[in-house]
Design a protein around this motif. Sequence first.
Motif, short mmCIF file in Angstrom:
data_model
loop_
_atom_site.label_atom_id
_atom_site.label_comp_id
_atom_site.label_asym_id
_atom_site.label_seq_id
_atom_site.Cartn_x
_atom_site.Cartn_y
_atom_site.Cartn_z
N SER A 172 0.85 -1.19 0.00
CA SER A 172 0.00 0.00 0.00
C SER A 172 0.89 1.23 0.00
O SER A 172 2.10 1.14 0.21
CB SER A 172 -0.93 -0.01 1.21
OG SER A 172 -0.20 0.04 2.42
N GLY A 173 0.26 2.39 -0.24
CA GLY A 173 0.99 3.65 -0.15
C GLY A 173 1.36 4.28 -1.47
O GLY A 173 1.92 5.38 -1.49
N GLY A 174 1.06 3.61 -2.56
CA GLY A 174 1.36 4.20 -3.85
C GLY A 174 0.45 5.37 -4.17
O GLY A 174 -0.50 5.65 -3.44
N LEU B 133 7.10 9.48 -1.11
CA LEU B 133 6.05 8.53 -0.80
C LEU B 133 6.64 7.47 0.13
O LEU B 133 7.84 7.19 0.07
CB LEU B 133 5.52 7.83 -2.06
CG LEU B 133 4.52 8.55 -2.96
CD1 LEU B 133 4.25 7.71 -4.20
CD2 LEU B 133 3.24 8.88 -2.24
N ARG B 134 5.78 6.87 0.94
CA ARG B 134 6.21 5.74 1.76
C ARG B 134 5.32 4.55 1.43
O ARG B 134 4.11 4.61 1.64
CB ARG B 134 6.15 6.05 3.25
CG ARG B 134 6.78 4.93 4.09
CD ARG B 134 6.79 5.22 5.56
NE ARG B 134 5.49 4.99 6.18
CZ ARG B 134 5.32 4.80 7.48
NH1 ARG B 134 6.37 4.79 8.30
NH2 ARG B 134 4.10 4.64 7.97
N LEU B 135 5.94 3.50 0.94
CA LEU B 135 5.23 2.28 0.64
C LEU B 135 5.29 1.34 1.85
O LEU B 135 6.29 1.30 2.57
CB LEU B 135 5.83 1.58 -0.56
CG LEU B 135 5.92 2.38 -1.86
CD1 LEU B 135 6.48 1.51 -2.98
CD2 LEU B 135 4.60 2.99 -2.24
N SER B 136 4.21 0.59 2.03
CA SER B 136 4.15 -0.40 3.11
C SER B 136 3.95 -1.78 2.53
O SER B 136 3.25 -1.94 1.53
CB SER B 136 2.99 -0.08 4.06
OG SER B 136 3.16 1.18 4.66
N THR C 47 1.65 -2.03 -6.00
CA THR C 47 1.00 -0.73 -5.82
C THR C 47 1.62 0.24 -6.83
O THR C 47 2.85 0.25 -7.01
CB THR C 47 1.14 -0.23 -4.37
OG1 THR C 47 0.41 0.98 -4.20
CG2 THR C 47 2.59 0.00 -3.98
N GLN C 48 0.78 1.04 -7.46
CA GLN C 48 1.23 1.92 -8.53
C GLN C 48 1.83 3.20 -7.95
O GLN C 48 1.22 3.86 -7.10
CB GLN C 48 0.07 2.28 -9.45
CG GLN C 48 0.41 3.30 -10.53
CD GLN C 48 1.32 2.71 -11.61
OE1 GLN C 48 1.07 1.61 -12.12
NE2 GLN C 48 2.38 3.45 -11.96
N VAL C 49 3.01 3.56 -8.44
CA VAL C 49 3.65 4.83 -8.12
C VAL C 49 3.83 5.60 -9.42
O VAL C 49 4.44 5.09 -10.36
CB VAL C 49 5.00 4.62 -7.43
CG1 VAL C 49 5.76 5.95 -7.29
CG2 VAL C 49 4.81 3.97 -6.06
N THR C 50 3.30 6.82 -9.46
CA THR C 50 3.43 7.67 -10.64
C THR C 50 4.05 8.98 -10.24
O THR C 50 3.54 9.66 -9.35
CB THR C 50 2.07 7.91 -11.30
OG1 THR C 50 1.46 6.66 -11.64
CG2 THR C 50 2.21 8.75 -12.56
N VAL C 51 5.17 9.32 -10.88
CA VAL C 51 5.87 10.56 -10.60
C VAL C 51 5.73 11.45 -11.83
O VAL C 51 6.30 11.17 -12.89
CB VAL C 51 7.35 10.32 -10.27
CG1 VAL C 51 8.02 11.64 -9.88
CG2 VAL C 51 7.49 9.29 -9.17
#
Length: 127
Positions: free
Chosen positions: A7-9, A18-21, A121-125
């Motif tokens: 989670s966290g994305g 961001l912090r992912l868990s 989990t998706q991370v978009t920068v």
Amino acid sequence: QFQLVESGGGLVQPGGSLRLSCSASGFSLDYYAIGWFRRAPGKEREGVSCISGGDGAPHYEDSVAGRFTISRDNANNTVYLQMDSLKPEDTAVYYCAAATHMPCGLYFSYVQEYRYWGQGTQVTVSS
């Protein structure tokens, strides 16, 4: 049954954080090496970081060293990936994975070293 849930994305601007868990059930994260991987569009899955079971020694790929920090909370059975100074090239689906051994080792970024995987989990920068 071993289960990992990330989670966290989300969407963040370049330079942001961001912090992912990675939360585990069915086993204790403290006894296994836990890795973070990512898959960018059109690319292979690549390992970015790993934390060893037991002593919690962190390992990082060069592309994220100095920007990402991996940590573990044994009380909550969760591994975190703090991502700072994010760049557009960090955009990817991020996965956590559990190995069947404690130390990360030289091959910590190899997919074959891990047996159990989360769904990602998706991370978009992007600006």
